[in-house]
Scaffold this active site. Structure first.
Site, PDB file in Angstrom:
ATOM      1  CD  GLU A   1       2.180  -5.812   8.161  1.00  0.00           C
ATOM      2  OE1 GLU A   1       2.246  -6.998   7.785  1.00  0.00           O
ATOM      3  OE2 GLU A   1       3.053  -4.950   7.915  1.00  0.00           O
TER       4      GLU A   1
ATOM      5  CD  GLN B   1       0.445   2.118   8.837  1.00  0.00           C
ATOM      6  OE1 GLN B   1      -0.128   3.180   8.912  1.00  0.00           O
ATOM      7  NE2 GLN B   1       1.250   1.832   7.835  1.00  0.00           N
TER       8      GLN B   1
ATOM      9  CG  HIS C   1      -0.173   0.051   2.519  1.00  0.00           C
ATOM     10  ND1 HIS C   1       0.368   1.203   3.050  1.00  0.00           N
ATOM     11  CD2 HIS C   1       0.150  -0.935   3.386  1.00  0.00           C
ATOM     12  CE1 HIS C   1       0.984   0.936   4.172  1.00  0.00           C
ATOM     13  NE2 HIS C   1       0.874  -0.355   4.416  1.00  0.00           N
TER      14      HIS C   1
END
Length: 216
Positions: free
Chosen positions: A88, A27, A15
């Protein structure tokens, strides 16, 4: 001589940038949106990938991945499909921390993470690289079987995509730490029925040269 089995190309796209990326903070399952640079990166990726004429675009359910995938899908005349397995690695309690904060708060955990037992380490409140790889490989295999002989864009995340790269390279998960996948970079993996996965390109920026790489 018989014809080789048809190849499927997985166009693995990380991304675009978020403010969390720009600040150097971890993240995982937190869901910050793309920032202005990230939206620009997504547009550049869309323009580079459209000539490859992918048959489908898949994305994790995080907004930063969905918005990147949406830009690609629009450029290709498609609708992006969401698959939560492409998320993720779940960072759990480590989400949002800087490298310095991680070293200060979790020094022993980081030592294990960097060692041979790192892939099996379940992050506090999160998951392990081994768990991430299992769902990513399952999703990629299913997508490949669904789109035999076609090219497919898969928009996901840094560590999650590194587990797929290790799978394609036949490398142990400890090698994931030695791979670099930049924001909105493309890694191309080739699938053929009954054969090991193959890496066609790794961490390529989305430029005009991608069409030639994928056509080989």
């Amino acid at each position: 001589m018989s014809e080789p089995p048809p190849r499927t190309l997985l166009l693995l796209l990380r991304h675009g940038e978020t403010d969390r990326n720009a600040a150097g903070r971890s993240q995982g399952r937190d869901d910050p949106p793309l920032n202005a640079r990230g939206r620009q990166q997504a547009g550049e990726a869309a323009r580079a990938l459209a000539p490859l004429r992918p048959a489908a675009v898949y994305s994790s359910d995080a907004s930063r991945a969905r918005d990147t995938a949406a830009a690609v899908a629009v450029a290709c005349g498609l609708e992006a499909r969401v698959d939560p397995r492409l998320a993720e690695l779940d960072h759990g309690e480590l989400d949002g921390l800087t490298g310095a904060e991680l070293r200060e708060r979790y020094p022993e955990l980081l030592e294990v993470w960097r060692g041979p037992g790192g892939p099996s380490l379940v992050l506090p409140g999160g998951e392990s690289l081994e768990q991430s790889r299992a769902r990513m490989v399952a999703a990629a295999t299913e997508i490949g079987e669904r789109h035999g002989g076609e090219s497919v864009v898969v928009v996901s995340h840094n560590l999650a995509l590194r587990t797929l790269a290790c799978e394609a390279l036949g490398a142990p998960l400890t090698a994931a730490r030695r791979l670099r996948l930049d924001l909105c970079s493309l890694t191309i993996v080739e699938l053929r029925p009954g054969e090991p996965w193959a890496v066609v390109a790794l961490n390529r920026t989305c430029d005009a040269g991608l069409s030639a790489v994928a056509a080989r």
